[in-house]
Enzyme design. Structure first.
Site, PDB file in Angstrom:
ATOM      1  N   GLY A 171       0.809  -1.231   0.000  1.00 27.85           N
ATOM      2  CA  GLY A 171       0.000   0.000   0.000  1.00 27.85           C
ATOM      3  C   GLY A 171       0.833   1.268   0.000  1.00 27.85           C
ATOM      4  O   GLY A 171       0.319   2.345   0.310  1.00 27.85           O
ATOM      5  N   ASP A 185       6.235  11.998  -7.670  1.00 25.98           N
ATOM      6  CA  ASP A 185       5.716  12.128  -6.303  1.00 25.98           C
ATOM      7  C   ASP A 185       6.707  12.938  -5.443  1.00 25.98           C
ATOM      8  O   ASP A 185       6.309  13.837  -4.693  1.00 25.98           O
ATOM      9  CB  ASP A 185       5.492  10.721  -5.726  1.00 25.98           C
ATOM     10  N   LYS A 189       6.357  16.660  -3.616  1.00 28.95           N
ATOM     11  CA  LYS A 189       6.654  16.861  -2.195  1.00 28.95           C
ATOM     12  C   LYS A 189       7.730  17.923  -2.005  1.00 28.95           C
ATOM     13  O   LYS A 189       7.716  18.674  -1.019  1.00 28.95           O
ATOM     14  CB  LYS A 189       7.077  15.527  -1.562  1.00 28.95           C
ATOM     15  N   GLY A 286       1.962   4.570   3.738  1.00 26.15           N
ATOM     16  CA  GLY A 286       1.216   3.496   4.410  1.00 26.15           C
ATOM     17  C   GLY A 286      -0.005   4.046   5.117  1.00 26.15           C
ATOM     18  O   GLY A 286      -0.121   5.253   5.365  1.00 26.15           O
TER      19      GLY A 286
HETATM   20  N1  HSE Z   1       3.491   6.772  -2.901  1.00 28.18           N
HETATM   21  C1  HSE Z   1       3.951   7.563  -1.805  1.00 28.18           C
HETATM   22  C2  HSE Z   1       5.257   7.000  -1.305  1.00 28.18           C
HETATM   23  C3  HSE Z   1       2.919   7.555  -0.728  1.00 28.18           C
HETATM   24  O1  HSE Z   1       5.597   5.866  -1.679  1.00 28.18           O
HETATM   25  O2  HSE Z   1       5.961   7.681  -0.571  1.00 28.18           O
HETATM   26  C4  HSE Z   1       3.152   8.548   0.357  1.00 28.18           C
HETATM   27  O3  HSE Z   1       3.142   9.851  -0.113  1.00 28.18           O
END
Ligand code: HSE
Length: 374
Positions: A171, A185, A189, A286
């Site tokens: 997850g 991603d 961030k 998670g």
């Molecule tokens: N897909 C992201 C990660 C989820 O693996 O960090 C949390 O932002």
């Protein structure tokens, strides 16, 4: 009593629901969910308007992810005067200049602590730091999926595909895992963190991202033989009044804190001109870590805390800072000119401007690059 409309009942939404269930200061009244679902103490709906038009709901918790319809839902909730907590870094990074001023104008509270670092209180501590010092650097390991893959390849000898599959099963990964492994991603961030830390709105187009999808077992073996560990890292710096920002695989010598970060953990660092270096370590992805920070945001609403500090002006990014790189890919005149020596089939370059390396990578999409940490 805070009355919440919860958008989404997937990995994170279910975690939010479970954490809030025993609390006495807030309750989930309605849940927006595409699936058929029945809950003991909340109404389930397929229609967002049931939440938007419920005047008893004062807070929306957005856990559906993605840009659309999350953007339309969050915007409508703000316009309806509801506070919003979201874990959606793509949403905040993309619509920063729209949603942050809108929330302020509407007098509603908007927070996104879980959007960077999962369960780490990174953004709230970054805000606290920026209350009393100038932030000079933000960055680090911000993607649990990539760290899980790189750590599994390095320590356990797993193949890339197998490690990615495990991260998905646990997850950690986004709905579309290319978002994780291509560095998008982490890019989102970094934008959210840098904007909040530096009190600016960075020009996103000027921030390049290189991912880990082309790393091979041979690359990892080469790094191990040289006592190096590869991590996907974001970097944003303020130096002499100009901002640099980029995302790329980075090589750390064994013994550096980043080299030791295991599994889905993140290690995110700020440097301020008073406190020096502070690093934040914890589970970056998670169900419960992410849900934890979404509920923390709701608790912050009860004491009137909204978006982090200073919404700032748009600023350009200048990536002329120079780094050395490991480059495995098709050779050409530029690469030959900057190569100092070879590690097997890969080139090790002299220090080159970050923007030049990323420009070269754009024209050589099959190549893999990793910077040597400064
Ligand atoms: N897909 C992201 C990660 C989820 O693996 O960090 C949390 O932002």
């Amino acid at each position: 009593m805070m009355r919440i409309g919860l958008l989404g009942f997937g990995t994170v939404g279910k975690g939010v629901y479970e954490i809030i269930a025993p609390r006495e200061d807030m309750t989930v009244v309605r849940v927006l969910c595409r699936r058929e679902l029945s809950l003991p103490d909340a109404a389930v709906t397929h229609n967002f308007d049931d939440i938007l038009q419920d005047p008893t709901i004062d807070t929306v918790v957005e856990a559906i992810g993605g840009l659309h319809p999350a953007y339309e839902y969050v915007r409508a909730a703000i316009l309806a005067g509801k506070n919003v907590a979201t874990a959606n870094k793509a949403l905040i990074a993309t619509y920063y200049d729209d949603l942050i001023p809108l929330a302020k104008q509407q007098g509603v509270l908007l927070r996104c602590t879980a959007s960077v670092g999962g369960g780490i209180g990174w953004l709230s501590e970054l805000e606290r730091a920026s209350r009393i010092e100038r932030i000079r650097h933000v960055g680090g390991i911000m993607n649990g999926t990539c760290n899980y893959i790189l750590d599994s390849m390095t320590r356990l000898g797993l193949g890339y595909g197998e490690a990615l599959k495990q991260a998905q099963d646990l997850g950690y990964a986004e709905a579309d895992p290319t978002t994780d492994v291509e560095g998008i991603d982490t890019w989102h961030k970094l934008i959210v963190s840098a904007n909040i830390g530096f009190h600016v709105s960075l020009d996103r187009e000027g921030i390049p991202a290189a991912g880990i999808s082309r790393i091979s077992a041979g690359d990892v073996a080469c790094f191990t033989a040289n006592n190096l560990v590869c991590k996907l890292v974001s970097t944003a710096d303020l130096r002499d009044g100009s901002y640099s920002a980029f995302v790329q695989p980075t090589l750390y010598p064994l013994g550096q804190p980043e080299a030791a970060v295991p599994a889905n953990y993140n290690l995110i660092t700020l440097e301020g001109d008073v406190s020096g270096r502070q690093s934040f370590f914890g589970q970056g992805a998670g169900r419960y870590p992410t849900a934890y920070n979404m509920v923390q945001d709701c608790v912050d609403f009860t004491v009137g805390k909204g978006f982090y500090r200073g919404y700032g002006p748009k600023v350009a990014v200048d990536n002329s800072v120079k780094l050395r790189y490991y480059v495995r890919g098709e050779r050409d005149a530029w690469l030959d000119a900057v190569t100092e020596h070879h590690w097997g089939a890969a080139a090790v370059t002299k220090a080159v401007p970050v923007f030049e390396m990323h420009r070269w990578l754009k024209n050589h999409p099959q190549a893999f690059i990793a910077a040597f940490a400064e």
